[in-house]
Every structure is written in C-alpha cells, then in structure tokens.
Scaffold this motif. Structure first.
Motif, PDB file in Angstrom:
ATOM      1  N   GLN A 125       2.042   1.191   0.484  1.00 21.20           N
ATOM      2  CA  GLN A 125       1.679   1.661  -0.847  1.00 21.20           C
ATOM      3  C   GLN A 125       1.105   3.073  -0.850  1.00 21.20           C
ATOM      4  OE1 GLN A 125      -0.381  -1.218  -3.354  1.00 21.20           O
ATOM      5  NE2 GLN A 125       0.524  -2.932  -2.224  1.00 21.20           N
ATOM      6  N   LEU A 126       0.407   3.444   0.213  1.00 17.11           N
ATOM      7  CA  LEU A 126      -0.056   4.828   0.298  1.00 17.11           C
ATOM      8  C   LEU A 126       1.084   5.764   0.684  1.00 17.11           C
ATOM      9  CD1 LEU A 126      -3.533   4.643   2.069  1.00 17.11           C
ATOM     10  CD2 LEU A 126      -3.071   5.426  -0.259  1.00 17.11           C
ATOM     11  N   GLY A 127       1.978   5.263   1.537  1.00 15.26           N
ATOM     12  CA  GLY A 127       3.048   6.087   2.067  1.00 15.26           C
ATOM     13  C   GLY A 127       2.661   6.622   3.430  1.00 15.26           C
ATOM     14  N   GLN A 128       3.479   6.306   4.423  1.00 19.40           N
ATOM     15  CA  GLN A 128       3.145   6.701   5.792  1.00 19.40           C
ATOM     16  C   GLN A 128       2.901   8.201   5.909  1.00 19.40           C
ATOM     17  OE1 GLN A 128       5.783   7.319   9.516  1.00 19.40           O
ATOM     18  NE2 GLN A 128       5.540   5.101   9.336  1.00 19.40           N
ATOM     19  N   GLN A 129       3.653   9.000   5.164  1.00 19.47           N
ATOM     20  CA  GLN A 129       3.561  10.447   5.300  1.00 19.47           C
ATOM     21  C   GLN A 129       2.216  10.991   4.819  1.00 19.47           C
ATOM     22  OE1 GLN A 129       5.444   8.807   3.199  1.00 19.47           O
ATOM     23  NE2 GLN A 129       4.938   9.534   1.135  1.00 19.47           N
TER      24      GLN A 129
END
Length: 565
Positions: free
Chosen positions: A277-281
């Motif tokens: 949900q945060l985004g790995q990047q």
C-alpha cells in the motif's frame, strides 16, 4: 489465563531470564529498584576517551523495550518500572550516576506524565550533583492530533538507535541530543488492535473491539473501527498516519511493530500489505515485522513512519549488539528463478503416445480409443467435488475439517486438465504421470502428496509392463514406504488395500468398490496410528469414519459405475 506467575513477580521474572541470556548486568541500587546496564560498561574518566551515555526506560509490559535495546550503538542503560508504571526518580538517578562520565548523559523519555516527571526530576538532581544531562521527549503518536501532549510510542526505538549511534561515533552531548530531537520530531506512529491487552490476574475486557489509535497502556483507541483482514487494517492505519505529509522526496523509514499478540503469519501478511500500500519504491528502509514496543499481549500492530533523512539512514544502517534490535533493510523485488527440467525417463509428455497437436498446432493429449477412461476419471472427480462438505465434516474430529476441501481441489485440478485436453489415457502410464503432477500441485496437504506418490509409482510400473492391478499394488507399496502407515491405521489405506486385494485376485471394479466401502466403514472402529488424526485422542474419532478412506471408497464407486455400471 496467561503464562505468568503473578503480577507482583512479573518484572523480576522477566529480568531474571534476560540477565541470564544476554550481555546485560543488573545494577544493585540503594532502594532495590531495577536498573539494567550494558555488561562491562565503565564511564570514562578521560574526556577524550569517553562517550555520551544514553538512558531510557518506563513502565514494564512493553518488552523488549526498553531493556532489550541496551547494547553497543543503542542504550547504555534502561530503567524499567513496574507494570505500566514509570520507574521512581531514585532508580533513574542511580542509573545516571552509574554510567555517566565526563561526556555526559542523554535521557530519552516517552511523553507520559509519570515518565516526564520522574526522569525530569532525576535529571535536575543529577545536574545538581555536577553531571551533564540532556533530555529528549518522544511524542510520535498521531492518533489525537488536537492534543498538546501526544504520547510516545514505538518510534521511540528509532530515537534510541539514533542517539546510540551518535554516541558510539564520539559525538558530543549537544550533538547527540540535537540529532535525537531532530529524529523524534519527524516521527509519526499510530496503532490498531483487535482487542485490548490482558493484564495479569485480570479478566479479559470483552467490551472493546477493534480500535484505531489506542495507547500502549491499554488506553482506549481514538475511534472504533471495523476491519476485514490485514488489507483493511493497514489501510486504516496508513490513512491516519498520512504518509504523504511525511515523505520529503527521499523516501520513508518504516517500522512495523507487533503490539504483542500477532502471530508470525499475521506479521508477514501485515508487512506485505504495508509494503504494497505504501509502494516499495517509497520505502528507503523497512524494519519489521518486529516486536519493538509491545503492550503485553495486545492483538494489534503499529506503523511508524519517518522521512529517510541521511542522519536517520546512517543510524538505522549501523550495527548494534542490542539483543532486540532488528536491522533495517532496503527492500528488493521478490527474487525468482526458473525451475529445473524433468528427467527424460519420466513417462509423460516425452512419450510418443502422450500429447499430440490439433489443427492449430496446440498441444493436446490423446484420449483412449472410446474415451471411457477419461469419462470415468471425470465422473470420479465430480463425485469427490460433490462430497466436499460430507468429507470436511468427517474430518472435523482431526481438528482441521479440510479433507473434503483438499480432495475437491485435487479433483478439480484433474477435471480441468481433462476438460482442456491436457490429460488423456491413450497411454495410461503417461496419463497417470501427468495426473500425479496435477495432484501434487493442485491438491495440497499430505493427502495430495500421497496420492501423487501412488500415481507416480503406478505410472512407472505400467511403463515397465505391469498389469493395472500390479501397478496399483506398486503405488500402494510406495505410499506405505514414504507415508509410514499400514492397513488398520485409520487412513486411506484402509479402503485402498481391500480394493486392491479384490483386483489382484481377479475381481472387478464393482467388487473392489464394495471392499473399499466396507474398509472405510471399518475405520469408525479403528484408532488412528498415522496422519494428523493420530494426534487426536481416540475417543473423539470413535464411531466416525476416516474422511480419506471414505473419499477413496467414493472414487472406486464412481469408477465402477462408469466402467462396469
């Protein structure tokens, strides 16, 4: 009930174990209060050969905080109070005296009234005695944005790490305090729990359900929430912590903290959701899932976010000997590699009688001359799928009630191959080998593996010229060898072996199906000696047939109805 001896002895019992299993020492104090220091630590007398001491503490019940974070590169000492209660001023003062040299001391204080007052008064008294003391207050809770004094939560551990790293690097007291304050002011934490913590000796409070923004001392949450699984829970937490207001363009440092009652499996699923949900990047460093600051056995978690500034990254990347510190990681995409090939001796697609091609060049399996074998196999699959609920109910005595689900999944995978042209029995050996792989991957559980073993061994026997009955016998023998069960152990074998005896003596499928059914009925009188049911008291399974044996009996009945009916 919980595995405590008593509320009164809880802290002493925990410290006893820690002191015997870690590089920590108990400081004998004048009032008998608890102070724990880094083993072998001696405050320097030469200002050029001294480091700033870093001390923290607070109520017990939050383990591993704070004692678990004593070590090189983190805390020099910790002062644990009684359960959910601040330690006394005298204990904090004696900790300062014991570990502080000319470089001075930093106190890291969670923003609770008791901690602020007791640590604050100890700091003032230590200054009167000539010690150089600074304090930093941690108030990372964002559950109640309108209040002037937010609470200190799991983000405190990142302040421990920052201050400890700066101190170990030889920074001055002013530099250590300034760096710790800078990180403390950048932190945002909020927690969500499905139920409150259970205090030793107290009854469970069943009136409280899932709450968002609750305190680590069992304070009620800022609001009740309804969540359906990990995805909902993480979404609620991230919405409240507002990562878009924290990321300064350099990414985020994320701490996923177990509040004490999550299983390892839940922790990993929560980590998956936080990353997704945060985004790995956006995540520069990820810490967790880890128990950093718990609340007894509270069934919940908290997420701490901080901007990935260079000073914080340097601190979390530095090693520490603290027993509870879990290193931060830079996330990478899931690593995958392609699987290996198969043995050319496997009697499957490599055989000329296996798959051919249709007019469009697509691979298809050749069916038997009249298609009766394929139709019989599909009918048997349908019978097992239809029996799912019945078999699950029979399996309930073993505790997991999933036998029907397992057999249904295996049958569905074989049926799908038959319908799609991916399985045929023009060459029975090749067909059985293909079916074995479908059972192995599509069925799951020990039953799936055992049936795949049977089909693989039977396939090989057919390829070597054995009759159908002989091949079935070879498969059963292989099942017994690898599974360790025998007839009479209340397993699938109690239906398989009687059916095989009929076929081996020249009987037909209808007689074999009758024998399998009779064997399955007999399992109601047997005590399980193999498989998961062997771990269930015998009286619980009395008068109930074994689900696996019943499934085999249904399979033989469906085959006999199709081929001899």
């Amino acid at each position: 009930m919980a595995f405590y001896n008593s509320r009164e002895t809880l802290v002493d019992d925990m410290l006893s174990a820690l002191l015997q299993t870690t590089e920590l020492e108990h400081l004998a104090t004048s009032e008998g209060t608890a102070v724990v220091i880094r083993a072998g630590h001696e405050p320097g007398t030469d200002p050029g050969d001294d480091q700033v001491a870093v001390i923290s503490g607070g109520g017990s019940g939050h383990e591993p905080a704070h004692v678990g974070f004593i070590g090189e590169g983190m805390l020099t000492a910790a002062v644990p109070g009684s359960l959910f209660a601040s330690p006394p001023v005298s204990a904090v003062l004696e900790a300062i005296r014991s570990v502080t040299g000319p470089a001075g001391c930093l106190l890291i204080i969670k923003n609770y009234t008791g901690d602020r007052l007791n640590f604050g008064l100890a700091a003032e008294r230590a200054r009167q005695e000539g010690y150089a003391v600074e304090t930093v207050l941690v108030s990372d809770d964002v559950a109640l944005p309108e209040i002037d004094q937010p609470r200190g939560l799991a983000g405190t551990v990142l302040v421990h790490k920052t201050a400890g790293h700066l101190a170990a690097s030889g920074a001055s007291l002013e530099e250590v305090a300034s760096g710790a304050r800078r990180v403390a002011q950048s932190l945002s934490t909020i927690g969500l729990s499905l139920r409150a913590a259970r205090l030793p000796g107290a009854s469970t409070d069943t009136s409280r359900g899932a709450e968002l923004g609750l305190g680590i001392h069992n304070e009620p949450g800022a609001q009740p929430v309804e969540v359906q699984g990990a995805s909902d829970a993480v979404a609620a937490v991230l919405s409240a912590v507002a990562p878009e207001t924290i990321d300064e363009g350099s990414g985020l440092v994320v701490l996923l903290n177990d509040l004490g009652g999550c299983s390892p499996q839940e922790g990993l699923v929560l980590a998956h959701e936080v990353i997704r949900q945060l985004g790995q990047q956006r995540i520069s460093r990820f810490i967790g899932p880890v128990r950093a600051m718990s609340s007894l056995d509270m069934h919940g978690f908290s997420v701490t976010l901080a901007p990935a500034r260079p000073d914080l990254l340097e601190a979390v990347d530095a090693p520490s000997s603290a027993p509870a510190w879990v290193p931060a990681v830079a996330l990478t995409p899931p690593r995958r590699r392609s699987g290996g090939g198969q043995s050319p001796e496997t009697p499957d697609e490599s055989r000329s009688e296996g798959p051919g091609e249709d007019s469009d060049g697509n691979s298809v399996w050749q069916v038997s001359t009249d298609g009766r074998l394929e139709a019989a196999a599909d009918n048997a699959c349908a019978a097992l799928i239809a029996a799912q609920e019945e078999l699950d109910e029979l399996d309930r005595v073993a505790g997991d009630a999933d036998a029907g689900t397992t057999f249904s999944a295996g049958a569905a995978s074989v049926s799908a191959l038959l319908q799609d042209g991916g399985l045929g029995f023009a060459d029975p050996a090749a067909g059985l080998a293909r079916m074995a792989r479908a059972l192995e991957t599509g069925m799951g559980g020990s039953s799936g593996v055992l049936l795949a073993i049977l089909a693989t061994a039977a396939s090989r026997a057919l390829a070597e010229g054995s009759s159908g009955a002989e091949a079935l016998g070879a498969g059963i023998a292989s099942m017994q060898h690898h599974g360790g069960a025998s007839e009479g152990d209340r397993t699938m074998l109690d239906a398989l072996i009687p059916a095989h005896r009929v076929l081996a003596s020249g009987g037909g499928l209808t007689e074999a199906a009758d024998a399998a059914a009779q064997g399955a009925r007999g399992t109601a009188e047997l005590e399980a000696k193999a498989g998961r049911a062997a771990y269930v008291p015998g009286y619980k399974a009395r008068d109930t047939q074994d689900a696996g044996a019943v499934a085999i009996a249904k399979l033989f009945r469906a085959l006999s109805d199709s081929l001899e009916g």
